[in-house]
Design an enzyme around this catalytic site. Structure first.
Site, PDB file in Angstrom:
ATOM      1  N   ASP A 131       0.710  -1.167   0.099  1.00 42.39           N
ATOM      2  CA  ASP A 131       0.060  -0.063  -0.130  1.00 42.39           C
ATOM      3  C   ASP A 131       0.993   1.211  -0.038  1.00 42.39           C
ATOM      4  OD1 ASP A 131       1.003   0.132   2.574  1.00 42.39           O
ATOM      5  OD2 ASP A 131      -0.966  -0.407   3.489  1.00 42.39           O
ATOM      6  N   ASP A 182      -8.018  -7.453   0.804  1.00 40.92           N
ATOM      7  CA  ASP A 182      -7.245  -7.790   1.945  1.00 40.92           C
ATOM      8  C   ASP A 182      -7.477  -7.292   3.118  1.00 40.92           C
ATOM      9  OD1 ASP A 182      -5.488  -5.303   3.156  1.00 40.92           O
ATOM     10  OD2 ASP A 182      -6.655  -4.905   1.336  1.00 40.92           O
ATOM     11  N   CYS A 204      -6.995 -27.604  13.379  1.00 47.67           N
ATOM     12  CA  CYS A 204      -8.320 -28.448  13.541  1.00 47.67           C
ATOM     13  C   CYS A 204      -8.257 -30.024  13.612  1.00 47.67           C
ATOM     14  CB  CYS A 204      -9.264 -28.056  12.413  1.00 47.67           C
ATOM     15  SG  CYS A 204     -10.083 -26.214  12.751  1.00 47.67           S
ATOM     16  N   HIS A 225      -5.429 -21.055  11.168  1.00 48.70           N
ATOM     17  CA  HIS A 225      -6.832 -21.389  10.793  1.00 48.70           C
ATOM     18  C   HIS A 225      -7.516 -20.311  10.216  1.00 48.70           C
ATOM     19  CE1 HIS A 225     -10.874 -22.865  11.397  1.00 48.70           C
ATOM     20  NE2 HIS A 225     -11.109 -21.858  12.005  1.00 48.70           N
TER      21      HIS A 225
END
Length: 375
Positions: free
Chosen positions: A91, A265, A308, A334
Site C-alpha cells: 500500500d 485484503d 483443527c 486457521h
C-alpha cells in the site's frame, strides 16, 4: 503484468481471472493476507504458502520507518528480505499517515507527519511514496491518496478527491520501474455516488494496470458500503483487476465477488486470532470462553487445517489463558486457512454457475450462528 478473465458468470458479475506478475501467477478472486512489517503476524512464510496464500500485502509506512526502505533495497528487496518468493502488493502508506490525526498536516505537496514510534518528523509526497515502494520492489504498488473519514462533509470529500487525482498523476510520473512493478490507482469519493463515479472515471483515464476502491469500511453501515461499492464497480474496466481495499469479513468479500471484485485484503483474520476468536463454518468461536474448558472438539469440525486436525478447543483455550504464543499462531493459521478455503470454494461455485446459492448458504451458516455463538 497481464490479467486474463478466464470465466464470467452468467448469474452475476462474478468472474475468474489470472493475474500474471513478476513473482508468479495469482488466481482471482483472491484474499491477500496482510504482512504489515514484512511478516504475516506469528506465521512463517512457508506456513502462509502452505495454507494457500498466493500474494500478500505489506505496509509502506511501517517499512519506511523501520527498518527503512533503503536498507531493504540494499539487502536485496522485500522478497529476499522476508524470504517470500511469491507476489507482494504494497500500500502507499496513505491510510496510516492519515490515521495519525493531529500528528500530520496535509498540503498540496504531500503529508508532513510525526512518527507514531518516536515523534520524529517525516514527509511523504506522492513521489516519495513511489520511491519507497520501488525500493521495496513489490509487484504491485498503490498510488498515494487521501482516505477520508466517515462521515465527512461533501465539500471536503470533493476537495480530497481532487487532491487524490492530482497526486495520482504525480505518482504515475514518478513510476519508473514499469517492467517489473505495477501501479494501481485508488478510487475515492466517500459515500457520495456521484463523486465515486467522477473519481472512477478520472482514475481510469490514467490508464493504469489495475484499480482499487478505497475509503470503504471506515465506519459506515454495511448497507451503505455495499451500495457505494455496487455503484462504483460499474465504472471500472472488467479487463483489469479490481481491488477492494481493507475488508476481510465473509459477507463483504462474498458480496464483493458477486459484484465482480477480484482482490481483497484485511488484518481482520489475524487480529481476531490474536484476540482469541476463530472463524468457523458455523460462525465465530471465542476460544477463551469457559464453556470450552473441557471441549475435546476441534475449532471447526468441517476444517482440514492442521490446527483443527491436531488440537482441541480445550487445549487452545488453555494456551490463550496462560499467554502462550502458540495459541495465536494456531488460530491465525486457521483463520487465514478458513478465508482462503472460502475463496477457493467461491471460485469453484462461479465455475459451476452456483455462486449465488453458495454465497447465501455460507453466510446463513456463518452469521446465523454468530448472533448466538456456536456451541
Amino acid at each position: 503484468m497481464q490479467f486474463d478473465v478466464i470465466y464470467s458468470s452468467k448469474e452475476s458479475r462474478a468472474k475468474l481471472g489470472k493475474l500474471k506478475l513478476s513473482h508468479g501467477i495469482v488466481e482471482t478472486p483472491v484474499f491477500m493476507p496482510v504482512g504489515t512489517r514484512a511478516t504475516v503476524k506469528t506465521l512463517t512464510p512457508d506456513e502462509v504458502k502452505e495454507l494457500g496464500a498466493e500474494i500478500i500485502l505489506s505496509n509502506t509506512y511501517h517499512l519506511y520507518l523501520r527498518p527503512g526502505d533503503e536498507l531493504i533495497k540494499d539487502l536485496g528487496g522485500l522478497h529476499k528480505f522476508m524470504n517470500w518468493d511469491l507476489p507482494i502488493l504494497t500500500d502507499s502508506g496513505g491510510f496510516q499517515v492519515f490515521s495519525l490525526g493531529r500528528l500530520r498536516k496535509i498540503t498540496e505537496e504531500g503529508v508532513a507527519f510525526q512518527s507514531h514510534i518516536d515523534g520524529s518528523k517525516h514527509f511523504i509526497s506522492p513521489e516519495k511514496s513511489i520511491a519507497i515502494q520501488q525500493n521495496l520492489g513489490s509487484d504491485i504498488m498503490m498510488a498515494f491518496d487521501e482516505c477520508v473519514e466517515y462521515p465527512a462533509p461533501r465539500e471536503y470529500v470533493k476537495e480530497s478527491l481532487e487532491l487524490t487525482h492530482r497526486w495520482l498523476i504525480r505518482c504515475k510520473e514518478a513510476w519508473t520501474n514499469r517492467e517489473t512493478q505495477n501501479l494501481f490507482g485508488i478510487v475515492q469519493g466517500g459515500m457520495y455516488n456521484d463523486l465515486r463515479q467522477e473519481s472512477a472515471k478520472r482514475t481510469v483515464d490514467c490508464d493504469l494496470p489495475g484499480y482499487a476502491i478505497g475509503g470503504l469500511s471506515v465506519g459506515e453501515p454495511l448497507d451503505l458500503l455495499l451500495e457505494v461499492l455496487d455503484h462504483t464497480e460499474q465504472y471500472l474496466p472488467k479487463d483489469k483487476p479490481r481491488y477492494l481495499m481493507g475488508v476481510g469479513s465473509p459477507d463483504i468479500i462474498l458480496n464483493g465477488i458477486e459484484m465482480g471484485i477480484d482482490m481483497f485484503d484485511c488484518v481482520l483474520p489475524t487480529r481476531m486470532a490474536r484476540n482469541g476468536t476463530a472463524m468457523t463454518n458455523k460462525g465465530q468461536v471465542t476460544i477463551r470462553n469457559a464453556s470450552y474448558r473441557e471441549d475435546t472438539r476441534p475449532l471447526d469440525p468441517e476444517c482440514n487445517c492442521p490446527t483443527c486436525q491436531n488440537y482441541s478447543r480445550a487445549y487452545l483455550r488453555h494456551l490463550f489463558n496462560v499467554g502462550e504464543i502458540l495459541g495465536p499462531r494456531l488460530v491465525s493459521y486457521h483463520n487465514l486457512y478458513f478465508l482462503t478455503q472460502m475463496i477457493f470454494a467461491a471460485r469453484q461455485a462461479i465455475k459451476e454457475e452456483r455462486f449465488i446459492a453458495f454465497k447465501n448458504n455460507f453466510l446463513m451458516n456463518y452469521y446465523g450462528s454468530t448472533r448466538k455463538e456456536e456451541k
